[in-house]
Write a protein that holds these residues in place. Structure first.
Motif, short mmCIF file in Angstrom:
data_model
loop_
_atom_site.label_atom_id
_atom_site.label_comp_id
_atom_site.label_asym_id
_atom_site.label_seq_id
_atom_site.Cartn_x
_atom_site.Cartn_y
_atom_site.Cartn_z
N LEU A 1 2.74 -5.80 8.26
CA LEU A 1 3.19 -5.41 6.93
C LEU A 1 2.48 -4.13 6.48
O LEU A 1 3.11 -3.24 5.87
N GLN A 2 1.17 -4.05 6.74
CA GLN A 2 0.43 -2.84 6.36
C GLN A 2 0.96 -1.64 7.15
O GLN A 2 1.12 -0.55 6.58
N GLU B 1 8.43 -13.59 -1.15
CA GLU B 1 6.99 -13.39 -1.51
C GLU B 1 6.39 -12.25 -0.70
O GLU B 1 5.66 -11.40 -1.23
N ALA B 2 6.68 -12.17 0.58
CA ALA B 2 6.17 -11.09 1.42
C ALA B 2 6.76 -9.76 0.99
O ALA B 2 6.08 -8.72 0.99
N VAL C 1 4.70 -6.49 -0.19
CA VAL C 1 4.88 -5.19 0.44
C VAL C 1 5.25 -4.12 -0.60
O VAL C 1 4.79 -2.98 -0.53
N ALA C 2 6.05 -4.56 -1.61
CA ALA C 2 6.41 -3.62 -2.68
C ALA C 2 5.16 -3.18 -3.44
O ALA C 2 5.00 -2.00 -3.81
N THR C 3 4.24 -4.13 -3.67
CA THR C 3 2.98 -3.80 -4.36
C THR C 3 2.15 -2.83 -3.52
O THR C 3 1.58 -1.86 -4.02
N TYR C 4 2.12 -3.10 -2.18
CA TYR C 4 1.38 -2.20 -1.30
C TYR C 4 1.95 -0.79 -1.35
O TYR C 4 1.23 0.22 -1.38
N ALA D 1 1.46 4.88 -2.99
CA ALA D 1 2.01 6.06 -3.65
C ALA D 1 1.05 6.59 -4.72
O ALA D 1 0.84 7.81 -4.87
N ALA D 2 0.45 5.64 -5.48
CA ALA D 2 -0.49 6.05 -6.52
C ALA D 2 -1.72 6.73 -5.91
O ALA D 2 -2.24 7.73 -6.41
N LEU D 3 -2.21 6.17 -4.79
CA LEU D 3 -3.38 6.76 -4.14
C LEU D 3 -3.07 8.14 -3.58
O LEU D 3 -3.88 9.08 -3.70
#
Length: 268
Positions: A12-13, A37-38, A42-45, A50-52
């Protein structure tokens, strides 16, 4: 579509980072479609990534500071290790050097002290004792000119020493004048006059010009070499040195030295 390989967190990463090949990416997308849930994780990751990226965007293309350069970091680490090792070794080397220098200096000073030449009345005393040991033991020819040639002897010696020389008369003390001779010393020419008593005991008076201790009071000396003890009384007056020596304690010679000095002062 899933070939049986399990979908792991690393997959996933890698999916978020875009690091999967097309086949594995399709497998992940199929998996996410079936696992809400996965998919949410993944959407959160993806949002965090993107923010980083947006936060670091101003420095992404900036050159790497020298302080963070990998080669410099490696070099700096080597320098620190070298200094860490060098410290104790440098201290040890300094200690060894101090010991060597100290030892060499101490030995050098020892040599200097042991070989320091005598001067003044001390040198005169030593010269008188040395010559006494050589000539007083000579039963055949302790002197070059005998008592009957006293005047010629005094003229000869005075000329060689470039000073007037006088011979004291010690007959009142029981000593007969035998004669004298020239001697060589490290401080120039000198002369030695010999006397003996009825028992054959010999005493001698050495004279020579002085360049140090031009006027010095009487001093007693005693020295034993190879089992032979020689005593002496030494003094100087107006640039001329005198040393009365014999195989006797210096205290026993002192009255004779006093008489010799008195007569010499009266004659010269």
């Amino acid at each position: 579509m899933n070939a049986g390989r399990p979908i792991t967190e690393e997959d996933l990463q890698a999916y978020v980072d875009g690091a999967l090949d097309a086949g594995r990416r399709a497998e992940i997308e199929d998996y996410l479609a079936r696992h809400a849930e996965a998919a949410q994780r993944v959407a959160t990751y993806t949002l965090q990534r993107a923010a980083l990226r947006e936060a670091l965007a101003p420095i992404v293309d900036a050159p790497v500071p020298d302080s963070l350069n990998l080669a410099r970091l490696i070099e700096a680490r080597r320098d620190r290790q070298a200094r860490a090792w060098a410290g104790p070794w440098r201290n040890l080397a300094a200690a060894v050097l101090l010991l060597v220098v100290g030892g060499a200096g101490g030995w050098s000073m020892h040599g200097m002290a042991a070989k320091a030449p005598l001067s003044g009345v001390n040198a005169l005393t030593q010269e008188a004792m040395d010559n006494y040991r050589v000539y007083a033991a000579d039963s055949l020819r302790p002197v070059e000119m005998r008592a009957g040639e006293e005047q010629q002897l005094l003229q000869w010696v005075s000329k060689r020493l470039d000073r007037p020389v006088a011979v004291p008369d010690l007959s009142a003390s029981g000593y007969r004048f035998m004669g004298g001779r020239l001697i060589a010393t490290a401080h120039g020419a000198g002369a030695m006059f010999f006397y003996d008593d009825a028992g054959g005991n010999r005493i001698a008076m050495m004279v020579r010009p002085m360049t140090v201790d031009m006027d010095a009071p009487m001093s007693e000396h005693r020295q034993e070499t190879a089992g032979q003890m020689v005593g002496g009384v030494t003094w100087s007056n107006q640039g001329m040195g005198y040393s009365l020596v014999a195989d006797a304690p210096p205290q026993a010679l002192h009255p004779l030295a006093d008489e010799a000095r008195r007569q010499i002062r009266a004659k010269i």
